[in-house]
Design an enzyme around this catalytic site. Sequence first.
Site, PDB file in Angstrom:
ATOM      1  N   GLU A 324      38.225  48.223  37.601  1.00  0.00           N
ATOM      2  CA  GLU A 324      37.708  47.557  38.297  1.00  0.00           C
ATOM      3  C   GLU A 324      37.743  48.659  39.519  1.00  0.00           C
ATOM      4  O   GLU A 324      37.929  48.261  40.456  1.00  0.00           O
ATOM      5  CB  GLU A 324      37.952  46.444  38.440  1.00  0.00           C
ATOM      6  CG  GLU A 324      37.599  46.224  37.761  1.00  0.00           C
ATOM      7  CD  GLU A 324      37.766  44.410  37.783  1.00  0.00           C
ATOM      8  OE1 GLU A 324      38.054  43.539  38.092  1.00  0.00           O
ATOM      9  OE2 GLU A 324      38.121  43.867  36.222  1.00  0.00           O
ATOM     10  N   ASN A 367      38.329  51.424  33.605  1.00  0.00           N
ATOM     11  CA  ASN A 367      37.862  50.832  32.422  1.00  0.00           C
ATOM     12  C   ASN A 367      37.239  49.336  34.300  1.00  0.00           C
ATOM     13  O   ASN A 367      37.879  49.653  35.384  1.00  0.00           O
ATOM     14  CB  ASN A 367      39.320  49.898  32.620  1.00  0.00           C
ATOM     15  CG  ASN A 367      38.299  48.669  31.529  1.00  0.00           C
ATOM     16  OD1 ASN A 367      37.504  48.610  30.323  1.00  0.00           O
ATOM     17  ND2 ASN A 367      38.955  47.122  31.791  1.00  0.00           N
ATOM     18  N   HIS A 402      31.644  41.807  29.597  1.00  0.00           N
ATOM     19  CA  HIS A 402      31.589  40.567  29.777  1.00  0.00           C
ATOM     20  C   HIS A 402      30.008  39.715  30.228  1.00  0.00           C
ATOM     21  O   HIS A 402      29.455  40.198  30.997  1.00  0.00           O
ATOM     22  CB  HIS A 402      32.395  39.656  31.272  1.00  0.00           C
ATOM     23  CG  HIS A 402      33.973  40.287  30.805  1.00  0.00           C
ATOM     24  ND1 HIS A 402      34.386  39.489  30.206  1.00  0.00           N
ATOM     25  CD2 HIS A 402      34.479  41.238  31.308  1.00  0.00           C
ATOM     26  CE1 HIS A 402      35.271  40.450  29.957  1.00  0.00           C
ATOM     27  NE2 HIS A 402      35.463  40.575  31.579  1.00  0.00           N
ATOM     28  N   GLU A 431      36.435  44.235  26.514  1.00  0.00           N
ATOM     29  CA  GLU A 431      36.427  43.088  27.246  1.00  0.00           C
ATOM     30  C   GLU A 431      35.060  41.722  26.884  1.00  0.00           C
ATOM     31  O   GLU A 431      34.882  41.041  27.518  1.00  0.00           O
ATOM     32  CB  GLU A 431      36.791  42.500  28.491  1.00  0.00           C
ATOM     33  CG  GLU A 431      37.906  43.689  29.300  1.00  0.00           C
ATOM     34  CD  GLU A 431      38.305  43.290  30.973  1.00  0.00           C
ATOM     35  OE1 GLU A 431      38.193  42.150  31.211  1.00  0.00           O
ATOM     36  OE2 GLU A 431      39.054  44.641  31.514  1.00  0.00           O
ATOM     37  N   ASP A 433      32.970  39.390  25.780  1.00  0.00           N
ATOM     38  CA  ASP A 433      32.531  37.973  25.484  1.00  0.00           C
ATOM     39  C   ASP A 433      31.399  37.606  26.024  1.00  0.00           C
ATOM     40  O   ASP A 433      30.548  38.292  26.646  1.00  0.00           O
ATOM     41  CB  ASP A 433      33.401  36.573  26.327  1.00  0.00           C
ATOM     42  CG  ASP A 433      33.985  37.238  27.405  1.00  0.00           C
ATOM     43  OD1 ASP A 433      32.892  38.150  28.140  1.00  0.00           O
ATOM     44  OD2 ASP A 433      34.815  36.752  27.854  1.00  0.00           O
TER      45      ASP A 433
HETATM   46  O1  9MR Z   1      41.921  36.718  31.186  1.00  0.00           O
HETATM   47  C1  9MR Z   1      42.415  37.529  32.264  1.00  0.00           C
HETATM   48  C2  9MR Z   1      42.970  35.427  33.334  1.00  0.00           C
HETATM   49  O2  9MR Z   1      43.535  35.139  32.255  1.00  0.00           O
HETATM   50  C3  9MR Z   1      43.113  36.349  34.444  1.00  0.00           C
HETATM   51  O3  9MR Z   1      42.956  34.778  35.131  1.00  0.00           O
HETATM   52  C4  9MR Z   1      42.470  36.622  35.660  1.00  0.00           C
HETATM   53  C5  9MR Z   1      42.285  37.266  36.830  1.00  0.00           C
HETATM   54  O4  9MR Z   1      42.704  37.827  37.002  1.00  0.00           O
HETATM   55  O5  9MR Z   1      41.959  38.161  35.125  1.00  0.00           O
HETATM   56  C6  9MR Z   1      41.345  38.044  33.568  1.00  0.00           C
HETATM   57  O6  9MR Z   1      41.395  38.732  32.294  1.00  0.00           O
HETATM   58  C7  9MR Z   1      40.102  40.048  32.915  1.00  0.00           C
HETATM   59  C8  9MR Z   1      40.481  41.209  33.373  1.00  0.00           C
HETATM   60  O7  9MR Z   1      42.013  41.716  33.561  1.00  0.00           O
HETATM   61  C9  9MR Z   1      40.055  42.204  33.853  1.00  0.00           C
HETATM   62  N1  9MR Z   1      38.602  42.208  33.544  1.00  0.00           N
HETATM   63  C10 9MR Z   1      37.924  40.935  33.761  1.00  0.00           C
HETATM   64  C11 9MR Z   1      39.028  39.623  33.147  1.00  0.00           C
HETATM   65  C12 9MR Z   1      38.821  38.498  33.290  1.00  0.00           C
HETATM   66  O8  9MR Z   1      38.747  38.025  34.565  1.00  0.00           O
END
Ligand code: 9MR
Length: 651
Positions: A324, A367, A402, A431, A433
Site C-alpha cells: 500500500e 501489493n 477488496h 486479498e 473478498d
Molecule cells: O486482516 C487484517 C486485520 O486483522 C487487521 O485488523 C487489519 C488492520 O491492520 O489488517 C488486515 O489486513 C489488511 C492487509 O494486511 C492489507 N490490506 C488490507 C487488509 C484488510 O485491512
Amino acid sequence: MRALARLAVTTLMVAAPVAAVTVATTANAAGDPAPITVLTSDFEDGTSQGWTGRSAETIASSTAVAHGGTRSLAISGRTAAWQGPSHDVLGTFEKGTAYTISAWVRMESGSDSARLSVERRTGEVAAYDQVVGNTAVISGGWTNLTGRYTLATDVDFLRIYVETASTTGSFYLDDVTASYVPSLPIQTDIPAVKDVVPEFPVGAAITGAEIIGDHGSLLKRHFTSVTPGNALKWDATEPTENTFSYAQADPLIAFAETNGLAIRGHTLVWHNQTPSWVFTGADGQPMTATAEDKELLLARLENHIRNVAGHYGSDIGVWDVVNEVIDENQADGLRRSTWYTVAGLDYIRTAFRVAREVLPDAKLFINDYNTNVPAKRDKLYNLVAQLRAEGVPIDGVGHQMHINVSWPSIAETEAMIEKFAPLGVEQQVTEMDVSIYTNSSETFPAPPADRLLQQAYVYRDMFALFREHASEITSVTLWGLADDNTWLDTFPVTRKDAPLLFDTRLQAKPAYWGVADPSKIGTSPSPSVSSSPSSSPSSSPSAGSSTCAVTYRVTGSWPGGFQGDVKVANTGTAAISGWKLAWRFAGGQQVAQLWNGSVAQSGADVTVTNASWNGAIAPGGTASFGFLGSATGGNPAPAAFALNGTNCAVL
Ligand code: 9MR
C-alpha cells in the site's frame, strides 16, 4: 439475568490484532441452532459469582445499579486502568470453538472507554488477546461489549477480564455471558476448490484459528496456499527493536508445510501495524526528513527484513515486500507515510534490495488495494516501471481486490490485468473478498439471499476472468477462510458481513458454487458487468460550453472515511427550478449521510436531489450540500458531474 438478544449485529471495535485467535463480531445466520451458554453471571445472588479483581481492587455485588434484575458487580478501589474484574474460563473454553462473549459495563461516575480481553498463559509466557476494543462507557447508562473469541493454542491459564482505557474510576459489570453455536461437520461431498481451479494456487488468509479443528480441515481440503493475515507483520515479528518473535507465525507456517500449502509472506513493510519505535529517532522524537533519521530508519528496515525473511528462508516463496505505498491523490502517486516522508523512495528500493539479497529465489511483490481504479492503477504501474528500470528487483504486482457485490466491473478488472502485462511482472490476487454491502449505511441481520446470489455471480465472473488470464495471474488468495472471521465485520463500520466462499458454520455458499460449479447458481449475468448507467455524466465537459459548474472538495478525511462539500453554480442564463446532480465514484466511495439535499446511490452512481429550500438557483447563483462518505481505498474526486442530465464544468 435478562435474556440476551443474540440476533442483532453487535457493537464491537477490534483494535490491535491478537496472537493466534479469531476476533470478530457475530450475528447468527437465519436457521442457526440456539447458542449453548457456558458462562452466565448476573450477580443476583449477592455474590461475585467467581469474578475476582486482577489486582487488589475491590469486587462486590451491588444494588446501586443493575442492567437486569436488582444487582450488578461493583469494581472500586482501582489504582491502575488495567485493574478490573476477571473470571476463569480454563476448562470452560475449548480450543477451536468460537465463543461469543457479551458483558454490560457502566461507570460509577464520569466516562471512559472499556475493553474486554482474554489473558492466556502457556508455561511462563502470558498473552493478552483483545476481544472487544475500547468502547465508550458512561455513568448514565449501560454499554454492551460483545465479541467473538477462539482459543487457538494449548494453555494452562485462561481468564476473561474487563479494563478501562484511561481512568481508574469505579465501574459496574452485569449480565455477562459466553456462548457458542455448535459447529457442523465440513462438507466432504463437494468438489475441492483446488481441483476445479487447477491453473494457479488458490489461497486463504489465516490466523491461528483457521488451522485447527474443522477450520483446518476445510483449509486443507480446498486451498493450496495460505497467507498469514497478521502474524508476519512488523508489530507481530519485531514488537520492540531487535527482539524478534515468531510465536504467532511459526504454527501457521508449520501447518502450511505439513500440508504442502504454498505460503505468501505478508508483509515486510507497511505504514500500518508497525510499532511506533520504528519511526522514533535516536533523540526520542518522531523522525523527520533528516539524513540522520533516514539512515536510522533504513538500517532498521534492513535489519527487520534480514531477520524476518531470513528466519523463514526458502519456506516462504512469495513476499509482499511493500504494501500500500500508492496514493493516487498525490501528483507523484506516492503515499505520504512516515516511511516516505523520512526516506523518500529509498525505503522501497532498500526493502527490495535486501529482500533479494536474503531470498534470491523468492518472488518479491508490491501489493496494493483498488488497483482496478484507473488513477491508482496507473500510478502503481508508473512506479513499478520506474523502479524496475532502475534495477529494483520487483517480480510481481499484488492486487488486493477488496471488492463488493456491485463493484468493480469485470471490464475494469480485466483492464487492470492487461495494464501490467507488458511490464513482464507476475500478477497475483492477494486479498480478495466480496462484501455483501454496497455502502456504509446498509446493515443486514443475516445475509439476504439476493445479495448472496449477486456475490456468487461476482465470484463466478472474477474467477473466470482470472483463469482466462492464467498466463499473467499466478495465484488468487481470499482474505479469510470463512465468514466467521472476516475483517469486514468491523470495516468500514461494525456489522456482520459475509464476503467469502464458506458461511459462518463453514458450509459452502452460493459464492462457492460460483467458483466450483456455476451451473448450480443459474444463468443470470453478473450485476458487476455493467459499470456505466445512463444517469451518470458521460465525460468531462469543457468549461466554456456548459450552463453549470461544480466545485467538489474533500474537507476532511480519516482512515476509511471523509467529508465532502459540493457547490453547484448556475452559469447559464435561465433560472434552475429543481435539480438533480449525478456523478460516479470511481474509487468505491459510498455516501453515508448527506445534508441540504437527498441522496440515492447505486453502485458507483450517486444522484443528489435538491432539498425543498435550495431547488431554485438563479443565473449566477449557487446551491451547496455536504456529506459524509466512506472510502475503502483511494478517494479520487469524481471526474464529471451532470446537472439535470447536462454535463457541468468541474472547477
Ligand atoms: O486482516 C487484517 C486485520 O486483522 C487487521 O485488523 C487489519 C488492520 O491492520 O489488517 C488486515 O489486513 C489488511 C492487509 O494486511 C492489507 N490490506 C488490507 C487488509 C484488510 O485491512
